[in-house]
Design a protein around this motif. Structure first.
Motif, short mmCIF file in Angstrom:
data_model
loop_
_atom_site.label_atom_id
_atom_site.label_comp_id
_atom_site.label_asym_id
_atom_site.label_seq_id
_atom_site.Cartn_x
_atom_site.Cartn_y
_atom_site.Cartn_z
N PHE A 129 10.17 3.15 4.28
CA PHE A 129 9.97 4.56 3.92
C PHE A 129 11.09 5.47 4.40
O PHE A 129 11.01 6.68 4.21
CB PHE A 129 8.62 5.04 4.47
CG PHE A 129 7.47 4.22 3.95
CD1 PHE A 129 6.97 4.42 2.68
CD2 PHE A 129 6.92 3.21 4.72
CE1 PHE A 129 5.94 3.65 2.19
CE2 PHE A 129 5.88 2.43 4.24
CZ PHE A 129 5.38 2.65 2.97
N ALA A 130 12.12 4.92 5.03
CA ALA A 130 13.24 5.69 5.56
C ALA A 130 12.77 6.80 6.50
O ALA A 130 13.38 7.85 6.59
CB ALA A 130 14.10 6.26 4.43
N GLU A 131 11.64 6.56 7.18
CA GLU A 131 11.12 7.55 8.12
C GLU A 131 11.73 7.32 9.49
O GLU A 131 12.05 6.19 9.86
CB GLU A 131 9.59 7.49 8.18
CG GLU A 131 8.94 7.97 6.90
CD GLU A 131 7.43 8.10 6.98
OE1 GLU A 131 6.84 8.48 5.96
OE2 GLU A 131 6.84 7.82 8.04
N ALA A 143 0.84 -1.20 0.00
CA ALA A 143 0.00 0.00 0.00
C ALA A 143 0.87 1.25 0.00
O ALA A 143 0.61 2.21 -0.72
CB ALA A 143 -0.93 0.00 1.20
N GLY A 144 1.92 1.22 0.79
CA GLY A 144 2.82 2.37 0.86
C GLY A 144 3.57 2.60 -0.43
O GLY A 144 3.74 3.73 -0.87
N VAL A 145 4.03 1.52 -1.05
CA VAL A 145 4.76 1.65 -2.30
C VAL A 145 3.86 2.21 -3.38
O VAL A 145 4.26 3.11 -4.13
CB VAL A 145 5.36 0.29 -2.73
CG1 VAL A 145 5.87 0.34 -4.15
CG2 VAL A 145 6.48 -0.11 -1.78
N VAL A 146 2.61 1.74 -3.46
CA VAL A 146 1.67 2.26 -4.45
C VAL A 146 1.44 3.75 -4.21
O VAL A 146 1.49 4.56 -5.13
CB VAL A 146 0.33 1.48 -4.41
CG1 VAL A 146 -0.73 2.19 -5.22
CG2 VAL A 146 0.55 0.07 -4.92
N ALA A 147 1.23 4.13 -2.95
CA ALA A 147 1.02 5.54 -2.63
C ALA A 147 2.25 6.36 -2.97
O ALA A 147 2.17 7.44 -3.54
CB ALA A 147 0.65 5.71 -1.16
#
Length: 140
Positions: A81-83, A13-17
Motif C-alpha cells: 500500500f506504499a504506506e 483484501a486490501g487490493v479489492v478494497a
C-alpha cells in the motif's frame, strides 16, 4: 494457515478494497477523509478494547480484524500500500500509517506480545492533514 497465506489474504483484501475506491482517489486530489472499521458493525474503539485477547489471524476461528506479527503488518503496509508510519503514538496507543501516493491510511493497534491488529482503514490520506482527522473518522 502459513505466513505466506496470511500475507496473501491481507494483500487480496486490501487490493479489492483499494480497487473499489481507486476511481474516487483519482477523481479528486482533495478526497475527503473516509474510514471503515476492520470488522463490519463493530466500531474501532470497541475493537481496541478486545485486541489483546484476539488470536493472530492464522489461528482465528471467527471473523476478526487482521492480527499478525508487527514486522509482517509493517511489511505489508509498506510493500502493498506504499504506506509509511505517520503517528506511532496516536490516540489510545494506536499507530497511524498513510500513503500520499495511494491516498490510503490504516490504524494499527499494537499488542503486548509484539503483534498488532488493524482496526480501521480508509481513503483521503494526505501528509498535509492533521493526524487528528483520521483518528476522529475512526471514532477514537
Amino acid at each position: 494457515m502459513t505466513r505466506a497465506d496470511s500475507i496473501t489474504r491481507l494483500g487480496c483484501a486490501g487490493v479489492v478494497a483499494l480497487l473499489s475506491v481507486t476511481p474516487a482517489l483519482s477523481a479528486s486530489p482533495n478526497q475527503p477523509v473516509q474510514g471503515w472499521s476492520a470488522m463490519q458493525g463493530i466500531e474501532p474503539a470497541a475493537l481496541l478494547e478486545d485486541i489483546q485477547t484476539m488470536p493472530v489471524s492464522e489461528m482465528a476461528v471467527d471473523d476478526q480484524p487482521y492480527c499478525a506479527d508487527d514486522a509482517e503488518i509493517a511489511a505489508t503496509l509498506e510493500q502493498d500500500f506504499a504506506e509509511h508510519p505517520v503517528d506511532m503514538t496516536g490516540v489510545q496507543g494506536t499507530q497511524l500509517w498513510g500513503s500520499d501516493q495511494l491516498g490510503t491510511w490504516t490504524l494499527v493497534a499494537p499488542r503486548d506480545d509484539q503483534t498488532s491488529c488493524i482496526i480501521a482503514s480508509g481513503i483521503g490520506f494526505s501528509d498535509d492533514r492533521s493526524t487528528q482527522a483520521y483518528f476522529q473518522v475512526a471514532g477514537l
